[in-house]
Design a protein around this motif. Structure first.
Motif, PDB file in Angstrom:
ATOM      1  N   ASP A  20       0.865  -1.129   0.090  1.00 26.46           N
ATOM      2  CA  ASP A  20      -0.016   0.007   0.209  1.00 26.46           C
ATOM      3  C   ASP A  20       0.872   1.230   0.003  1.00 26.46           C
ATOM      4  OD1 ASP A  20      -2.658   1.536   0.626  1.00 26.46           O
ATOM      5  OD2 ASP A  20      -1.307   2.165   2.417  1.00 26.46           O
ATOM      6  N   ASP A  21       2.071   1.318   0.476  1.00 30.11           N
ATOM      7  CA  ASP A  21       2.748   2.507   0.587  1.00 30.11           C
ATOM      8  C   ASP A  21       3.651   2.729  -0.515  1.00 30.11           C
ATOM      9  OD1 ASP A  21       4.373   0.396   1.491  1.00 30.11           O
ATOM     10  OD2 ASP A  21       5.452   1.645   2.721  1.00 30.11           O
ATOM     11  N   ASN A  64       0.716   5.163  -5.639  1.00 32.94           N
ATOM     12  CA  ASN A  64      -0.227   6.435  -5.032  1.00 32.94           C
ATOM     13  C   ASN A  64      -1.469   6.433  -5.181  1.00 32.94           C
ATOM     14  OD1 ASN A  64       2.122   8.083  -5.150  1.00 32.94           O
ATOM     15  ND2 ASN A  64       1.833   8.515  -7.380  1.00 32.94           N
ATOM     16  N   ALA A  82      -1.750  11.023   1.432  1.00 35.17           N
ATOM     17  CA  ALA A  82      -1.033   9.619   1.787  1.00 35.17           C
ATOM     18  C   ALA A  82      -0.609  10.145   3.405  1.00 35.17           C
ATOM     19  CB  ALA A  82      -0.024   9.206   1.148  1.00 35.17           C
ATOM     20  N   ASP A  83      -0.217   9.353   4.103  1.00 37.33           N
ATOM     21  CA  ASP A  83       0.356   9.499   5.239  1.00 37.33           C
ATOM     22  C   ASP A  83       1.662  10.170   5.298  1.00 37.33           C
ATOM     23  OD1 ASP A  83      -1.407   8.779   7.626  1.00 37.33           O
ATOM     24  OD2 ASP A  83      -0.362   6.888   7.784  1.00 37.33           O
ATOM     25  N   HIS A  99      -1.810   4.435   3.090  1.00 39.18           N
ATOM     26  CA  HIS A  99      -3.215   5.227   3.000  1.00 39.18           C
ATOM     27  C   HIS A  99      -4.318   4.608   3.952  1.00 39.18           C
ATOM     28  CE1 HIS A  99      -1.045   5.131  -0.790  1.00 39.18           C
ATOM     29  NE2 HIS A  99      -1.631   6.644  -0.956  1.00 39.18           N
ATOM     30  N   SER A 124      -7.936   3.644   4.125  1.00 41.52           N
ATOM     31  CA  SER A 124      -8.919   3.753   3.069  1.00 41.52           C
ATOM     32  C   SER A 124     -10.254   4.137   3.458  1.00 41.52           C
ATOM     33  CB  SER A 124      -8.988   2.203   2.390  1.00 41.52           C
ATOM     34  OG  SER A 124      -9.468   1.282   3.676  1.00 41.52           O
TER      35      SER A 124
END
Length: 746
Positions: free
Chosen positions: A123-124, A127, A136-137, A143, A145
């Motif tokens: 997930d990281d 984009n 994003a963080d 993220h 969701s």
């Protein structure tokens, strides 16, 4: 759990007032030159149904690529979202249908955060954008969701499996982009009231309003969506309540400029442990696969000790101007914020014995944490495009700045003196009660330049280049891991070239190719050492090679692609301690595979759909599949629409996944920590009545049934290793569930 009083966000107070004052001004007879609606495409994702191709494969396909594509993509329309996706869904559930995408919510559809993978990238490593703006963080580009955009405010999505062109922005172009889009405005005033009821006491209620084009405001449009969700969830004790408010306003400023304003505010209250990775096998045997929390105040898993309160907002102002002679500009100023306040026990697995630092020796109190992750991001995305005789030239810059305040404090949950996380920090900040208290910031500057060269009427080449310069700064009274003060900044910079090509082979066939570099911003954890200036300044990089073909006819749309991605500069700790500790670049991995998707309209309202991928993600040092990367995905289903009836039946299969990276010294782990392939099949059935004759202004009435995981599979989808094998945590598919929905349009 103390919470501040809830207030209606200011943008939505303004929206309500405008709707009240201007609803009667909507003019259905719009003169030419008003705001134009557009259909979802690779360059503009605002979506509203286009009836001109009704019944064709392009109109009904759950996913498809454009003939203008320059990299593998899956376009997903609002019609598919409304029919086949859970009303409670967030974006991961929307895009999960696409090839090479995988991820499931353990608490039920849309009822907990979900981390998707794309081609095996986590997930990281890719984009997520909304209307072209990445979010994003700030500690790493992962993220949340459920935190910003529920399914009701997603007008369409485009999954781009690649870095795109130079103008594609974000901190993880590395793995691709999930691009979400708002709905294009309606021409005429309309509204709807909607609601859903489902398993686990799930309920959703909302209202959506549109003014249509308001003649008194130069055909401006206003959209408003308000909704509330609550559910007990599948996992024991994991309750969720959320509210979302969304506004979108558009109007012309003079004849050549369009103004767009979007504002959304979201609040979520979870009851869940901070470590929500699932039960151990011993807990499964005793309590079941859905075990998470209980009602025993002497337990780490007591629901009264584990809860989270999140507030987020996201807004932007965009000006699009045509200056004449082929010159156009687009400037987007935006801000978004994330505020996570969590109280949680420290170990839901039972591996740790009770006893807190605050209590006397031998105490049996339950230890916990007070956790905060709070940040505000400000940005500006400027693009200037000049149309020329040979094509076009586009340049611009992405600027962004963020400030983050994170902490984690030890607390004694048994004493009942849990602080309101919004109160002031403990004084003094000192070991051992403070695990960390850290402020950080990011300064980002990324100028870019690209061209689209029409070599022939059917061949388009698009070279480009982007310069990346990012500065991370940490200002911590007590830093994470070291528990020492730290005041440091580190610069990261690189250059990214791009080259894409698209060749049209007639009206219904096209081929494309892409060469592009991608990157990922280094994780904040690289600052959890004594001296981060010893770290390597090189970000993680990827080189992407992709080829594809797209075909479209009235009754058939299809595409195939092959890809290879060389990932280098993997960022890892050097394993040393003290002042010698550093994060350095080592080898990497190779990602390669084959993907395809097809929709075939058989006639009489029936269409068949299939997609699939074969995905290889091998570590260069071992030659083994890396952890968390499924080796394949596939989807198969049918869609039906005739008269008032609509239906879909689609099964999605995710391949086997190695749960830990291969270690030659631990062959047992290599064999044991692998989850087999699993399938989840969803059914949807809808009946829509136009002009139901209810006599209360209702123009349409839609009744819908969605059944998720129809076959009631409960496969293991993830294993998180613990202190020993006995304390490994397991995540399972949520079992069969349903939601019944009613939507009245007026």
């Amino acid at each position: 759990m103390p919470t501040p009083p809830r207030r209606l966000p200011l943008p939505l107070l303004i929206a309500s007032a405008l709707l009240t004052l201007q609803a009667q001004a909507a003019d259905p007879a719009v003169p030419e030159g008003g705001l134009q609606t557009v259909v979802v495409s690779a360059t503009n994702g605002s979506y509203r149904k286009d009836e001109s191709d009704k019944g064709t494969a392009t109109a009904v396909a759950p996913t498809q690529a454009s003939l203008d594509a320059t990299q593998p993509q899956s376009i997903i329309t609002r019609e598919f979202i409304e029919l086949s996706v859970a009303p409670t869904a967030e974006y991961t559930r929307v895009v999960n249908i696409a090839p090479s995408l995988s991820g499931d919510s353990a608490n039920g559809p849309g009822l907990s955060e979900t981390k998707s993978t794309m081609r095996g990238f986590s997930d990281d490593q890719y984009n997520v954008t909304y209307d072209g703006i990445p979010f994003a963080d700030t500690n790493n580009p992962a993220h949340h969701s459920t935190s910003y955009f529920p399914g009701a405010v997603i007008g369409g999505a485009i999954v781009e499996r690649g870095p795109g062109n130079a103008s594609n922005v974000g901190y993880a172009t590395f793995g691709g982009s999930i691009n979400l889009y708002s709905k294009a405005p309606a021409r005429e005033a309309q509204g709807s009231v909607f609601g859903s009821l489902g398993k686990w006491h799930t309920s959703l209620a909302g209202i959506a309003l549109e003014t249509g084009r308001m003649s008194s405001l130069d055909n401006a449009t206003l959209q408003l969506n308000l909704q509330r969700l609550s559910s007990d969830g599948y996992l024991t004790g994991n309750r969720i309540k959320s509210e979302n408010y969304f506004l979108k306003f558009q109007r012309r400023l003079l004849a050549s400029t369009k103004l767009t304003i979007v504002a959304t505010d979201n609040e979520i209250k979870y009851v869940q442990p901070d470590n929500s990775k699932g039960p151990t096998l011993a807990q499964v045997a005793q309590f079941g696969k859905n075990y998470s929390l209980n009602e025993d105040p002497n337990s780490f898993n007591y629901s009264g000790y584990n809860y989270t309160h999140k507030n987020t907002d996201f807004s932007y102002l965009r000006l699009e101007t045509a200056w004449g002679d082929g010159l156009q500009s687009e400037n987007t100023v935006y801000t978004y914020a994330y505020n996570n306040q969590t109280i949680s026990s420290t170990d839901p697995t039972g591996a740790s014995a009770p006893g807190t630092k605050a209590g006397p020796a031998g105490n049996k109190n339950i230890p916990g944490i007070d956790k905060q992750n709070k940040y505000r991001v400000y940005g500006d995305l400027f693009k200037l495009t000049q149309t020329l005789r040979w094509g076009l030239l586009r340049g611009g810059v992405w600027l962004e700045h963020s400030n983050t305040d994170r902490h984690q404090y030890d607390i004694d949950l048994s004493l009942g003196n849990i602080r309101d996380p919004r109160e002031t920090k403990p004084t003094p900040l000192q070991f051992p009660s403070v695990l960390f208290d850290q402020q950080s910031s990011i300064r980002n500057v990324q100028p870019f330049l690209e061209a689209e060269w029409a070599v022939t009427p059917d061949l388009r080449l698009s070279p480009g280049f982007k310069a990346v310069r990012i500065t991370r700064n940490v200002d911590a009274a007590v830093n994470q891991s070291t528990r020492q003060p730290q005041h440091t900044s580190v610069d990261y910079h690189t250059g990214l070239p791009f080259l894409t090509a698209n060749q049209q082979l007639g009206d219904s066939l096209a081929v494309y190719a892409q060469y592009a570099k991608g990157f990922q911003i280094p994780d904040l954890k690289s600052f959890y050492i004594a001296d981060p200036t010893h770290n390597s300044p090189e970000p993680q990089l990827s080189t992407n090679y992709q080829l594809g073909i797209v075909g479209k006819r009235e009754h058939l749309t299809w595409d195939l692609d092959v890809y290879q991605i060389d990932f280098k500069n993997k960022y890892v700790s050097n394993g040393l301690g003290g002042t010698a500790a550093a994060y350095v670049n080592i080898g990497g991995a190779t990602y390669k595979g084959l993907e395809g998707q097809l929709t075939w309209v058989l006639g009489h309202g029936l269409a068949l759909y299939v997609n699939g991928s074969r995905n290889v993600a091998e570590a260069n040092d071992t030659g083994k599949q890396i952890s968390g990367a499924p080796d394949m995905t596939a989807a198969l289903g049918a869609l039906y629409h005739a008269g008032p009836w609509s239906a879909s039946l689609i099964g999605k299969r995710t391949g086997k996944v190695r749960q830990v990276d291969y270690d030659a010294s631990k062959p047992a782990a290599y064999d044991s920590y692998q989850t087999p392939a699993y399938t989840s099949t969803d059914l949807s059935l809808a009946y829509n009545v136009e002009r139901p004759g209810l006599g209360i202004g209702v123009k349409s009435l839609k009744l819908q049934l969605n059944v998720f995981n129809l076959q009631n599979h409960q496969a293991i989808v993830n294993i998180s290793t613990g202190k020993t094998v006995a304390f490994d945590q397991y995540t399972f598919q949520a079992p069969r569930s349903y939601q019944v929905s009613l939507k009245a349009g007026f």
